[in-house]
Scaffold this motif. Structure first.
Motif, short mmCIF file in Angstrom:
data_model
loop_
_atom_site.label_atom_id
_atom_site.label_comp_id
_atom_site.label_asym_id
_atom_site.label_seq_id
_atom_site.Cartn_x
_atom_site.Cartn_y
_atom_site.Cartn_z
N ILE A 84 2.70 4.07 -0.03
CA ILE A 84 2.62 4.73 1.29
C ILE A 84 1.21 4.63 1.88
CG2 ILE A 84 2.83 6.91 2.54
CD1 ILE A 84 5.13 7.63 0.64
N PRO A 85 0.16 5.10 1.16
CA PRO A 85 -1.20 4.97 1.73
C PRO A 85 -1.67 3.52 1.85
CG PRO A 85 -1.32 5.77 -0.54
CD PRO A 85 0.13 5.83 -0.12
N MET A 86 -1.03 2.62 1.06
CA MET A 86 -1.40 1.21 1.14
C MET A 86 -0.73 0.51 2.33
SD MET A 86 -1.28 0.13 -2.92
CE MET A 86 -1.76 -1.57 -2.57
N GLY A 87 0.17 1.23 3.00
CA GLY A 87 0.86 0.67 4.16
C GLY A 87 1.98 -0.30 3.81
N ILE A 88 2.44 -0.28 2.57
CA ILE A 88 3.50 -1.19 2.13
C ILE A 88 4.86 -0.52 2.17
CG2 ILE A 88 4.33 -2.60 0.20
CD1 ILE A 88 1.41 -2.99 -0.61
#
Length: 305
Positions: A84-88
């Motif tokens: 989620i925080p990695m944008g994946i």
């Protein structure tokens, strides 16, 4: 046909499928990618999906080593959250109505049924499906410890279930419903009976309603499971007598060709042909059954025609 396959090749099939599954996992995660010069190469693993997949592999491996119940499921969930925080990991909703089957269900075309083109197509698909199923059954049965004197119990029922799934799935217009190598993940978690498959089927039925939620899980979160399942499938290689080259050479050809040819059926076929040729040229005729001679001849014609 299944019982005619030598035990060394049966062990090799399981190991070859293990490498195949691991390769698919690495490929889908973007860790291994295409390269025109070397065919495959290591992609940039310091960011994006490849990095998330390796993080997931590390987390799931630790959970597995610690013998945490449901380690693979927890590994997927943890990897998804990290994404989620990695944008994946992208949120796509929770519930939606499954799409209608009307555009593809029972849409038959009988215009070329009685043609040589159709006969060749049917034979090709039958051959591929049959040997993919044989390879998967041998591989997962070996891993589950269910082989009895080199034979799979209730094999007729297993093939019938596969045949029904293949036929009904095609009639409904879906992708081929066939025995799949990812079944090894269920074996790795302790599945040993049809109850495992039945519960999985029920979960898939429920998942149709929650498709947006499950589609939010990135492939980088599930690929580590495939890589670890590949490891689990490698255990039968210990049963191959590597010092007897009439057994180990064909077994090695089978193991390496399954992932390299990207085909379970081609790996099995090349292993069978090499087994017959190796033992035939070495004068060990008694090791080869009549069925093996016939299969080797037919498979050789397959590549020549």
């Amino acid at each position: 046909m299944l019982n005619a396959i030598p035990n060394s090749l049966k062990s090799a099939i399981g190991a070859g499928i293990g490498l195949f599954i691991a390769f698919i996992g690495l490929q889908n995660a973007g860790v291994i990618t295409n390269n025109d010069a070397t065919l495959v190469t290591l992609d940039n693993i310091t960011s994006g999906s490849p990095l998330l997949a390796l993080i997931g592999l590390a987390i799931t491996s630790v959970l597995l080593i610690k013998k945490i119940k449901g380690s693979m499921l927890w590994g997927i969930l943890a990897t998804m959250l990290i994404g989620i925080p990695m944008g994946i990991t992208e949120y796509n909703g929770i519930i939606s109505t499954p799409p209608s089957l009307a555009p593809v269900c029972f849409k038959f075309d009988f215009s070329e049924v009685f043609t040589s083109k159709m006969a060749f197509t049917v034979f090709t698909l039958l051959f591929i499906d049959m040997f993919d199923t044989i390879g998967t059954l041998v591989g997962v049965s070996n891993k589950a410890g269910m082989m009895e004197n080199g034979k799979i119990p209730h094999v007729k029922e297993a093939f019938m279930a596969d045949a029904i799934g293949t036929t009904v799935g095609a009639m409904l217009g879906t992708n081929t419903v066939s025995t799949y190598v990812e079944s090894a993940s269920g074996i790795a978690q302790g599945g040993r009976s049809g109850i495992t498959s039945f519960v999985t089927a029920l979960c898939f039925a429920v998942a149709l309603l929650f498709a947006p939620l499950f589609l939010s899980i990135p492939s980088a979160a599930t690929c580590p499971i495939l890589i670890l399942v590949g490891l689990f499938m490698m255990s039968p290689i210990k049963e191959i007598d590597l010092d007897d080259y009439t057994e180990s050479v064909p077994a090695f050809i089978c193991i390496i060709m399954i992932p390299m040819a990207y085909s379970i059926s081609d790996g099995i076929v090349l292993g069978l042909i090499s087994y017959v040729l190796t033992n035939l040229l070495c004068g060990k005729f008694k090791k080869i059954s009549i069925t093996m001679y016939i299969l080797a001849a037919l498979f050789t014609l397959k590549y020549l025609v």
